[in-house]
Design an enzyme around this catalytic site. Structure first.
Site, mmCIF file in Angstrom:
data_model
loop_
_atom_site.group_PDB
_atom_site.id
_atom_site.type_symbol
_atom_site.label_atom_id
_atom_site.label_comp_id
_atom_site.label_asym_id
_atom_site.label_seq_id
_atom_site.Cartn_x
_atom_site.Cartn_y
_atom_site.Cartn_z
ATOM 1 N N HIS A 1 -61.394 30.351 40.258
ATOM 2 C CA HIS A 1 -62.153 29.123 39.987
ATOM 3 C C HIS A 1 -63.193 29.416 38.908
ATOM 4 O O HIS A 1 -64.180 30.097 39.177
ATOM 5 C CB HIS A 1 -62.866 28.625 41.255
ATOM 6 C CG HIS A 1 -61.929 28.264 42.360
ATOM 7 N ND1 HIS A 1 -62.336 28.115 43.666
ATOM 8 C CD2 HIS A 1 -60.596 27.991 42.353
ATOM 9 C CE1 HIS A 1 -61.303 27.775 44.415
ATOM 10 N NE2 HIS A 1 -60.234 27.703 43.641
HETATM 11 C C1 LIG Z 1 -54.032 30.931 40.951
HETATM 12 C C2 LIG Z 1 -54.954 29.725 40.990
HETATM 13 C C3 LIG Z 1 -55.136 29.052 42.198
HETATM 14 C C4 LIG Z 1 -55.988 27.935 42.243
HETATM 15 N N1 LIG Z 1 -56.058 27.208 43.405
HETATM 16 C C5 LIG Z 1 -56.734 26.020 43.398
HETATM 17 C C6 LIG Z 1 -56.689 25.164 44.534
HETATM 18 O O1 LIG Z 1 -56.005 25.415 45.517
HETATM 19 N N2 LIG Z 1 -57.423 24.018 44.485
HETATM 20 C C7 LIG Z 1 -58.193 23.677 43.401
HETATM 21 O O2 LIG Z 1 -58.862 22.645 43.445
HETATM 22 N N3 LIG Z 1 -58.224 24.467 42.311
HETATM 23 C C8 LIG Z 1 -57.498 25.614 42.267
HETATM 24 N N4 LIG Z 1 -57.491 26.391 41.147
HETATM 25 C C9 LIG Z 1 -58.337 25.997 40.006
HETATM 26 C C10 LIG Z 1 -57.743 24.845 39.189
HETATM 27 O O3 LIG Z 1 -56.396 25.097 38.882
HETATM 28 C C11 LIG Z 1 -58.597 24.716 37.915
HETATM 29 O O4 LIG Z 1 -59.927 24.425 38.290
HETATM 30 C C12 LIG Z 1 -58.106 23.621 36.976
HETATM 31 O O5 LIG Z 1 -56.754 23.795 36.633
HETATM 32 C C13 LIG Z 1 -58.956 23.668 35.706
HETATM 33 O O6 LIG Z 1 -58.519 22.673 34.820
HETATM 34 P P1 LIG Z 1 -58.750 22.813 33.251
HETATM 35 O O7 LIG Z 1 -58.192 21.611 32.614
HETATM 36 O O8 LIG Z 1 -60.174 23.145 33.007
HETATM 37 O O9 LIG Z 1 -57.944 24.102 32.802
HETATM 38 P P2 LIG Z 1 -56.367 24.438 32.978
HETATM 39 O O10 LIG Z 1 -55.767 23.641 34.090
HETATM 40 O O11 LIG Z 1 -56.303 25.925 33.081
HETATM 41 O O12 LIG Z 1 -55.720 23.949 31.616
HETATM 42 C C14 LIG Z 1 -56.036 24.495 30.379
HETATM 43 C C15 LIG Z 1 -54.795 24.463 29.512
HETATM 44 O O13 LIG Z 1 -55.183 24.637 28.147
HETATM 45 C C16 LIG Z 1 -54.244 25.459 27.494
HETATM 46 N N5 LIG Z 1 -54.900 26.104 26.350
HETATM 47 C C17 LIG Z 1 -55.917 26.999 26.394
HETATM 48 N N6 LIG Z 1 -56.260 27.379 25.148
HETATM 49 C C18 LIG Z 1 -55.440 26.708 24.298
HETATM 50 C C19 LIG Z 1 -55.306 26.699 22.881
HETATM 51 N N7 LIG Z 1 -56.082 27.474 22.095
HETATM 52 N N8 LIG Z 1 -54.352 25.894 22.323
HETATM 53 C C20 LIG Z 1 -53.551 25.119 23.127
HETATM 54 N N9 LIG Z 1 -53.645 25.110 24.475
HETATM 55 C C21 LIG Z 1 -54.584 25.900 25.061
HETATM 56 C C22 LIG Z 1 -53.856 26.466 28.566
HETATM 57 O O14 LIG Z 1 -52.615 27.085 28.261
HETATM 58 C C23 LIG Z 1 -53.824 25.603 29.821
HETATM 59 O O15 LIG Z 1 -52.536 25.093 30.057
HETATM 60 C C24 LIG Z 1 -56.680 27.523 41.071
HETATM 61 C C25 LIG Z 1 -56.489 28.204 39.865
HETATM 62 C C26 LIG Z 1 -55.620 29.287 39.811
HETATM 63 C C27 LIG Z 1 -55.418 30.002 38.492
#
Ligand SMILES: Cc1cc2nc3c(=O)[nH]c(=O)nc-3n(C[C@H](O)[C@H](O)[C@H](O)COP(=O)(O)OP(=O)(O)OC[C@H]3O[C@@H](n4cnc5c(N)ncnc54)[C@H](O)[C@@H]3O)c2cc1C
Lengths: 117, 490
Positions: B423
Site C-alpha cells: 500500500h
Molecule cells: C500485491 C498487492 C495487493 C494489494 N491488495 C489490496 C487490497 O486487497 N485492497 C486494496 O484496497 N488495495 C490493495 N492494494 C493496493 C491497490 O492495488 C493500490 O492502492 C491501487 O492499485 C493504486 O492505484 P493507482 O492508480 O495509484 O496505481 P496502480 O493501480 O498501480 O496503477 C498505475 C499504473 O500506471 C502504470 N504506469 C506507471 N508508470 C507509467 C509510465 N511511465 N507510463 C505508462 N504507464 C505507467 C503502471 O504500469 C500501472 O499499471 C494492493 C496492491 C498490491 C500491489
C-alpha cells in the site's frame, strides 16, 4: 549488451555455492535452474538496485579469490547491511523458484522420491 | 470489437498522435479517470506501460504473474534501516489486477483529517462515501457467498477466542454459481477500462511515458517509448498522471516539476509469520477475507497468499531452525501485521537512471508497533490453534506457547525483519496547504495550467485501511469536478 553476460558471471556461481551449502541434497540440475532464474530476475531489477547488486557481486567475486565457494558460504551469513541484503536476495529468488516449481522439496533440497524429475 | 481488449490504434509508422486528454496509467486511479472523461465526450488516450494480461491466464501470486504483471518482477525496495520491500502492478489495470481484492471504504475521520490538515476544499465525507457506493456497484463489491477458507476461519477463531474485533472484508469479485473458489476479480480490465474503450478512449499498452514537455506552466506533449523501443510523441490539452504513488512523482520530476513532489511517501509496513496447524489448511491461490481490527487503525492483522514458494520465503530468515517446517507447508499459512506508519519516504528521480530511487524511514514508534504487532499476531495464531508459529525475522524463536512471546518481543528488531508493503500513497498530496501539497484540492499540480494527478499519490497520508476504494473515490470526485469546469474548453 555487455552487462548481461557479466551479471551471469558474477552472480551465477555465488547462487550455486549458496544453494549447495544451504540445501546439501539439491540436485545439480535444480540448483542450475534456480541459479539461472535468479540471474534472470536480477537483470530486471530497477536500475539503481542492479548497479548496487553488480558492485557487491563483483566485490564478493574479487575478494573470494582462489577459493570462492568457501568464501561465499562463510560470508553469506553476514549481518552487514547491503552485503547481507545481496545474499538474502539470492536466497529469496532461488528458494521461491525451487519451492514454487517443486513444492514437495525437502528442506535439505532432496525430494521424497529422490529426484526432481 | 471485444470491449475487454485495448484498441490497437497505434501503428509502428506513427511517430505522433494527439488527444484532448492523455491519461498516463490504467490502474485504480487512471481507469475511472479515462472512463468518465470518455463518457463525457472527451477524446482520450490512455497510455499504459505494462501489457494487457487476460485474467486467469496466469496463476495468481505466482512467479509468472510477478514476471508479467509486476514492475521489476516484484523485486523493488525502499532503502532504509530497515529497507522495505514493496510491489507495484505494471499491466493494464495496474495494481487492481494483482491485488487481494479486499475492499475498505475510506473512514470518515480520515477524510476529515485530510480535509482539515491539508486544507482540501469541498472534501466532504458524505459525498465521498456516496461515490464509494457507486464504486461498489461498478466493481461488484460483495461478501463471500459461502464459507470462508480455512486460513481465514482460523483468523476469525483466534480473534473470537481473545474477544478481539474482527470482520470479513468484502471483495470486488463475481462468484459464478455462488462458488467461493471461482471468484473473478472485477479489476479495471473488467470494469472501467472496457467502459472507457466503449466510449471511444484509445488504450495503448506496452507504452511508457518518459516525461512531459513543458512550456512555461503548461504541458504540451508527452515523450513515450513504445514496446519496440521506438520513441514517439503524444500532444494533448490536458494530462492526468496516474502512474501510482512511485511512478507518478518520478514522471513529474523528470518533467521538471519538483515542489512537494515525491517527498512524503506513506506506506502501511507489514511484518509476517508462518503458522503451523495440525491439519491441512493451506489454500495456495487465495488470501483470507477476515481482518482483525481490535487495534486499528494503528495495527491490523490479516492473511497472505501462502503457496509453498511464498512459505519458503517466510521461513528464510531462520532457515537453519525453521527450514524443516517447509515439508509441512500444506498445514501452514502466512499471516501479517500491518501498521499505519507515521514515518515517511521519498521518491527521487536521478537523471540517467530509468527507475527512481525510493527511500523510507520508519520512526521509533513504527518499529515498536511492528514489534507489538508481531507478538500479538503470534498470540492470535496460538489462540486459533497453531501448534507452532515461525515469525519472519532473523534470530526469531519458534513460538509454541504464550511463554515464548516474551522471548519473541525481546529478540525482535525491525532491522532483522523482512518488512514489506503493498500500500503506497501520498507522494503528491492534494490540498491548498502549500507547505505540504504538490497538487490543489482537485489534483491539479500547483502553479501549472493543465497537469493533473489522479491516483494514490494524492491521498494525503496512509488511510489505515486497504486503499483502493479511497483512491477510486477521490479519483472520481476529482474527475467530475474537472469535467464540470473544463468541458466547455474542448
Ligand atoms: C500485491 C498487492 C495487493 C494489494 N491488495 C489490496 C487490497 O486487497 N485492497 C486494496 O484496497 N488495495 C490493495 N492494494 C493496493 C491497490 O492495488 C493500490 O492502492 C491501487 O492499485 C493504486 O492505484 P493507482 O492508480 O495509484 O496505481 P496502480 O493501480 O498501480 O496503477 C498505475 C499504473 O500506471 C502504470 N504506469 C506507471 N508508470 C507509467 C509510465 N511511465 N507510463 C505508462 N504507464 C505507467 C503502471 O504500469 C500501472 O499499471 C494492493 C496492491 C498490491 C500491489
Amino acid at each position: 549488451m555487455q552487462r548481461a553476460p557479466s551479471l551471469h558471471f558474477l552472480v551465477h556461481p555465488t547462487a550455486l555455492s549458496i544453494l549447495r551449502s544451504d540445501l546439501p541434497k539439491v540436485s545439480a540440475d535444480v540448483a542450475e535452474q534456480a541459479a539461472n532464474f535468479t540471474v534472470r530476475r536480477i537483470r530486471t531489477l530497477p536500475s539503481h538496485m542492479r548497479i548496487g547488486v553488480t558492485m557487491i557481486a563483483a566485490a564478493v567475486r574479487l575478494i573470494g579469490g582462489i577459493s570462492p565457494e568457501q568464501f561465499v558460504v562463510r560470508i553469506s551469513h553476514t549481518h552487514l547491511p547491503l552485503i547481507s541484503e545481496y545474499f538474502r536476495l539470492i536466497r529469496s529468488l532461488s528458494y521461491a523458484f525451487i519451492w514454487e516449481t517443486w513444492p514437495d522439496t525437502r528442506h535439505d533440497g532432496s525430494t521424497s522420491d529422490g529426484s526432481h524429475l | 470489437m471485444n470491449p475487454t481488449q485495448p484498441t490497437q490504434f497505434w501503428t509502428e509508422a506513427d511517430s505522433s498522435s494527439s488527444c484532448d486528454v492523455l491519461v498516463i496509467g490504467s490502474g485504480a486511479g487512471g481507469a475511472p479517470t479515462a472512463a468518465l472523461l470518455a463518457e463525457a465526450g472527451f477524446d482520450v488516450i490512455v497510455v499504459e506501460e505494462g501489457k494487457w494480461v487476460e485474467q486467469g491466464s496466469v496463476a495468481p501470486f505466482s512467479l509468472e504473474q510477478m514476471d508479467q504483471q509486476y514492475r521489476s518482477g516484484g523485486v523493488t525496495v525502499a532503502l532504509g534501516l530497515p529497507s522495505i520491500a514493496y510491489t507495484e502492478g505494471r499491466c493494464a489495470g495496474g495494481g487492481t489486477e494483482v491485488n487481494s481484492g479486499l475492499y475498505r471504504r475510506p473512514p470518515g475521520e480520515v477524510i476529515e483529517r485530510w480535509r482539515d490538515r491539508w486544507q482540501i476544499n469541498e472534501l466532504d465525507p458524505d459525498s465521498l462515501l456516496s461515490i464509494a457506493t457507486e464504486v461498489e456497484q461498478a466493481i461488484h463489491v460483495t461478501p463471500l457467498p459461502g464459507p470462508a477458507s480455512k486460513p481465514s476461519e482460523l483468523l476469525r477463531r483466534g480473534a473470537e477466542s481473545l474477544g478481539w474485533q474482527f470482520d470479513e472484508s468484502p471483495r470486488w469479485m463475481k462468484y459464478p454459481n455462488n462458488d467461493v473458489r471461482q471468484g473473478q476479480r472485477q479489476s479495471m480490465t473488467r470494469t472501467y477500462l472496457p467502459r472507457a474503450a466503449q466510449s471511444g478512449a484509445r488504450i495503448l499498452t506496452n507504452c511508457r511515458v518518459n516525461k512531459l514537455h513543458m512550456k512555461n506552466t503548461s504541458a504540451t506533449s508527452a515523450e513515450v517509448t513504445l514496446g519496440t523501443g521506438k520513441t514517439a510523441r503524444i500532444s494533448f490539452k490536458y494530462v492526468f498522471v496516474c502512474g501510482g504513488a512511485i511512478q507518478t512523482p518520478a514522471i513529474l520530476q523528470r518533467s521538471g516539476l519538483h515542489k512537494n513532489i515525491g517527498n512524503s511517501l506513506a506506506v502501511h509496513p507489514t511484518v509476517k509469520l508462518a503458522a503451523r496447524f495440525s491439519e491441512a489448511i493451506n489454500i495456495p491461490d487465495d488470501v483470507p477475507v477476515h481482518q482483525v481490527k481490535e487495534f486499528a487503525p494503528d495495527l491490523s492483522f490479516g492473511g497472505s497468499a501462502s503457496h509453498a514458494g511464498l512459505m519458503a520465503l517466510a521461513l528464510l530468515d531462520q532457515w537453519s531452525q525453521f527450514g524443516s517446517a517447509i515439508e509441512q507447508w500444506r498445514n501452514m499459512a502466512i499471516y501479517y501485521a500491518a501498521i499505519t506508519s507515521v514515518g515517511r519516504g521519498r521518491v527521487i528521480s536521478v537523471p540517467g537512471l530509468k527507475d527512481p530511487i525510493v527511500t523510507y524511514r520508519l520512526t521509533r514508534r513504527d518499529r515498536e508497533l511492528l514489534r507489538s504487532g508481531l507478538s500479538r499476531l503470534s498470540l492470535l495464531m496460538l489462540e486459533a490453534g497453531a501448534t507452532e508459529v515461525f515469525p519472519s525475522f532473523r534470530d526469531a524463536p519458534i513460538v509454541r506457547g504464550r511463554n515464548d512471546l516474551t522471548q519473541l518481543q525481546n529478540s525482535f528488531n525491525a532491522m532483522k525483519a523482512s518488512v514489506m508493503s503493498v500500500h503506497l500513497c501520498s507522494t503528491v498530496a492534494m490540498g491548498e496547504n502549500r507547505a505540504l501539497c504538490g497538487a490543489d484540492s482537485f489534483g491539479k499540480i500547483h502553479d501549472t495550467h493543465n497537469v493533473y494527478v489522479n491516483d494514490a499519490s494524492l491521498l494525503p497520508d496512509a488511510p489505515g485501511v486497504n486503499p483502493q476504494a479511497s483512491v477510486m473515490a477521490i479519483a472520481i470526485r476529482n474527475i467530475r469536478h474537472f469535467i464540470s469546469h473544463e468541458k466547455r474548453n474542448v
